[in-house]
Design a protein around this motif. Structure first.
Motif, mmCIF file in Angstrom:
data_model
loop_
_atom_site.group_PDB
_atom_site.id
_atom_site.type_symbol
_atom_site.label_atom_id
_atom_site.label_comp_id
_atom_site.label_asym_id
_atom_site.label_seq_id
_atom_site.Cartn_x
_atom_site.Cartn_y
_atom_site.Cartn_z
ATOM 1 N N CYS A 72 0.820 -1.221 0.000
ATOM 2 C CA CYS A 72 0.000 0.000 0.000
ATOM 3 C C CYS A 72 0.851 1.267 0.000
ATOM 4 C CB CYS A 72 -0.986 0.030 1.159
ATOM 5 S SG CYS A 72 -2.171 1.394 0.966
ATOM 6 N N THR A 73 2.069 1.159 0.501
ATOM 7 C CA THR A 73 2.967 2.312 0.406
ATOM 8 C C THR A 73 3.112 2.677 -1.068
ATOM 9 O OG1 THR A 73 4.128 1.455 2.357
ATOM 10 C CG2 THR A 73 5.248 3.171 1.081
ATOM 11 N N ASP A 169 -6.925 6.012 2.099
ATOM 12 C CA ASP A 169 -6.056 4.954 2.607
ATOM 13 C C ASP A 169 -6.951 4.013 3.419
ATOM 14 O OD1 ASP A 169 -4.419 3.383 4.195
ATOM 15 O OD2 ASP A 169 -2.913 4.943 4.504
ATOM 16 N N GLN A 172 -6.750 -0.197 6.780
ATOM 17 C CA GLN A 172 -7.250 -0.766 8.027
ATOM 18 C C GLN A 172 -8.750 -1.059 7.982
ATOM 19 O OE1 GLN A 172 -5.686 1.747 11.187
ATOM 20 N NE2 GLN A 172 -3.583 1.397 10.518
ATOM 21 N N SER A 193 -3.975 -2.491 1.641
ATOM 22 C CA SER A 193 -2.745 -3.247 1.935
ATOM 23 C C SER A 193 -3.076 -4.706 2.217
ATOM 24 C CB SER A 193 -2.049 -2.663 3.165
ATOM 25 O OG SER A 193 -0.982 -3.495 3.572
ATOM 26 N N LYS A 198 -2.259 -7.364 7.977
ATOM 27 C CA LYS A 198 -3.512 -6.689 7.644
ATOM 28 C C LYS A 198 -4.672 -7.691 7.554
ATOM 29 C CE LYS A 198 -2.062 -2.588 7.960
ATOM 30 N NZ LYS A 198 -1.072 -1.919 7.189
HETATM 31 C C1 LIG Z 1 -0.246 -0.833 6.731
HETATM 32 C C2 LIG Z 1 -0.576 0.553 6.359
HETATM 33 C C3 LIG Z 1 0.055 1.207 5.286
HETATM 34 C C4 LIG Z 1 1.181 0.606 4.513
HETATM 35 O O1 LIG Z 1 0.826 -0.558 3.846
HETATM 36 P P1 LIG Z 1 1.979 -1.534 3.264
HETATM 37 O O2 LIG Z 1 1.237 -2.516 2.458
HETATM 38 O O3 LIG Z 1 2.662 -2.120 4.466
HETATM 39 O O4 LIG Z 1 2.902 -0.698 2.461
HETATM 40 C C5 LIG Z 1 -0.385 2.479 4.962
HETATM 41 N N1 LIG Z 1 -1.364 3.088 5.638
HETATM 42 C C6 LIG Z 1 -1.975 2.503 6.698
HETATM 43 C C7 LIG Z 1 -3.071 3.234 7.392
HETATM 44 C C8 LIG Z 1 -1.587 1.227 7.099
HETATM 45 O O5 LIG Z 1 -2.180 0.658 8.143
#
Ligand SMILES: *Cc1c(COP(=O)(O)O)cnc(C)c1O
Length: 397
Positions: A72-73, A169, A172, A193, A198
């Motif tokens: 997700c990054t 985003d 969660q 993510s 997750k």
């Molecule tokens: C886990 C998370 C990310 C990053 O996700 P990755 O897949 O680890 O890069 C970004 N934003 C939130 C709110 C997260 O919980």
């Protein structure tokens, strides 16, 4: 009063009744079939299983497009690039989140403008976002922190009035709902993510969802074709900088299967959290997360709020005491974008004013949280309640 485990007493939750870990993750039975399918195919067609997972993910959300990503990054980075965010543009983002919410902004060499949060929800809201908007604002990254969906209607109203795109985003809250609609479908792009911890895990991975076909094309080009395109009779040309942020077919096979069990896991998570919240609400000076009408929370983490003037200890000590009673990871870890955590940003040249971040400072100075999941039993919930009650009773004035 019984002695705190922090002071050498008997913990409420010991070896005999330890809380279950999120790991090993539960794997949906069909994962093995889908993974075998990918192996038997010898990776043909290219991105075959990834496309299948994308289609299914888009269908679940009722969006025209879904594009998988390495995590997700990268998904948020891709979203901002597809929206045309570039050098010097301002992007409004929450001040309390995972670093993945921030990295894409910096990768595009845009300027993050940290938005304060509502201290009672942990989320950004329309009035606080409004205060961050300037002529240079090119996007808003809305984070549904803890899994609680932000109050999207007023946020969209503010954003649309100024023609500013919104990225959600949803790391969660996969399949979380606000006013009957799914998280990630409110803004221009929703990002997810599939990290090991997750809700839906494929060990690592990510997804973007969107309606606009042009956004999809730009996102695809940026994240898979490394900024390139094909010209008949010539070959590859590159008219922009891009990346290889592709997600693998093996992971997609796992994702496709995990999607089957996600709704049930989510429901159990919510049910368990509701039960704990009900119990915690009976403890003087302790508050569970209040879910605003119309929204919902999928609890990636479970936050507990302490009315600090009711207690003799600071939040760090309270967290350590609760952790010592057996709730692993409950110690106080501030997750925020402040000068003391993101050390390398040129804070003195940014608009950031620590003293104005009253919501974020309040939130981080009176909450503890730990990783939530669906493996807890009813007895575990009761033990968590007893552990928190013991600590609250001990430190209460
Ligand atoms: C886990 C998370 C990310 C990053 O996700 P990755 O897949 O680890 O890069 C970004 N934003 C939130 C709110 C997260 O919980």
């Amino acid at each position: 009063m019984s002695r705190l485990a922090l002071h050498g007493g008997e913990p409420v939750i010991g070896d005999g009744n330890a809380l279950p870990s999120l790991f090993p993750r539960v794997i949906a039975p069909r994962a093995y079939d889908y993974i075998r399918e990918v192996l038997d195919s010898g990776f043909l067609p290219i991105r075959g299983m990834a496309s299948r997972f994308e289609r299914r993910f888009a269908e679940e959300h009722g969006t025209a497009h879904a594009l998988s990503a390495s995590n997700c990054t990268s998904a948020i980075h891709i979203a901002l690039a597809a929206l045309g965010v570039g050098v010097g543009d301002e992007v409004v983002v929450t001040s309390v989140s995972d670093y993945g919410s921030l990295a894409g902004i910096l990768a595009q060499r845009a300027v993050p403008v940290f938005c304060d949060i509502d201290p009672d929800t942990g989320n950004m809201d329309a009035p606080r976002i409004s205060r961050c908007l300037t002529e240079k604002t090119r996007a808003i990254v809305v984070v549904h922190w803890q899994g609680l969906i932000c109050d999207m209607d007023p946020i969209l109203e503010v954003a649309r009035a100024r023609g500013i795109p919104v990225v959600e985003d949803c790391c969660q809250c996969p399949l979380g709902e606000y006013k009957g609609r799914k998280a990630g479908t409110f803004g221009d792009i929703g990002c997810f993510s599939f990290d090991a911890e997750k809700h839906l895990s494929t060990e690592h991975g990510g997804m973007l969802i969107m309606q606009d076909p042009d956004l999809y094309d730009r996102a695809f080009k940026f994240s898979i074709n490394r900024g390139g395109y094909h010209v008949e009779g010539f070959g590859r040309k590159y008219d922009m900088f891009g990346y290889n942020y592709r997600y693998g077919d093996m992971e997609a096979a796992l994702g496709l299967a995990q999607l089957d069990i996600l709704p049930e896991q989510n429901a159990r998570r919510v049910e368990l959290a509701a039960r704990l919240s009900e119990r915690l609400a009976t403890i003087d000076g302790v508050l569970p997360l209040r879910i605003p009408d119309g929204s919902s929370c999928l609890y990636w983490i479970y936050p507990v709020f302490f009315e600090m003037d009711r207690f003799e200890a600071d939040i760090r000590t309270i967290g350590e005491a609760i952790e010592a009673e057996g709730i692993g990871g409950a110690s106080h870890v501030p997750y925020y974008f402040f000068p003391d955590s993101v050390e390398y940003l040129p804070w003195d040249r940014m608009t950031f004013r620590r003293e104005e971040m009253t919501g974020a400072l309040s939130y981080v100075s009176r909450t503890i949280r730990w990783v939530w999941h669906d493996k807890y039993s009813d007895a575990d919930i009761e033990n968590m309640y007893l552990a928190i009650k013991k600590v609250a009773d001990y430190f209460r004035r």
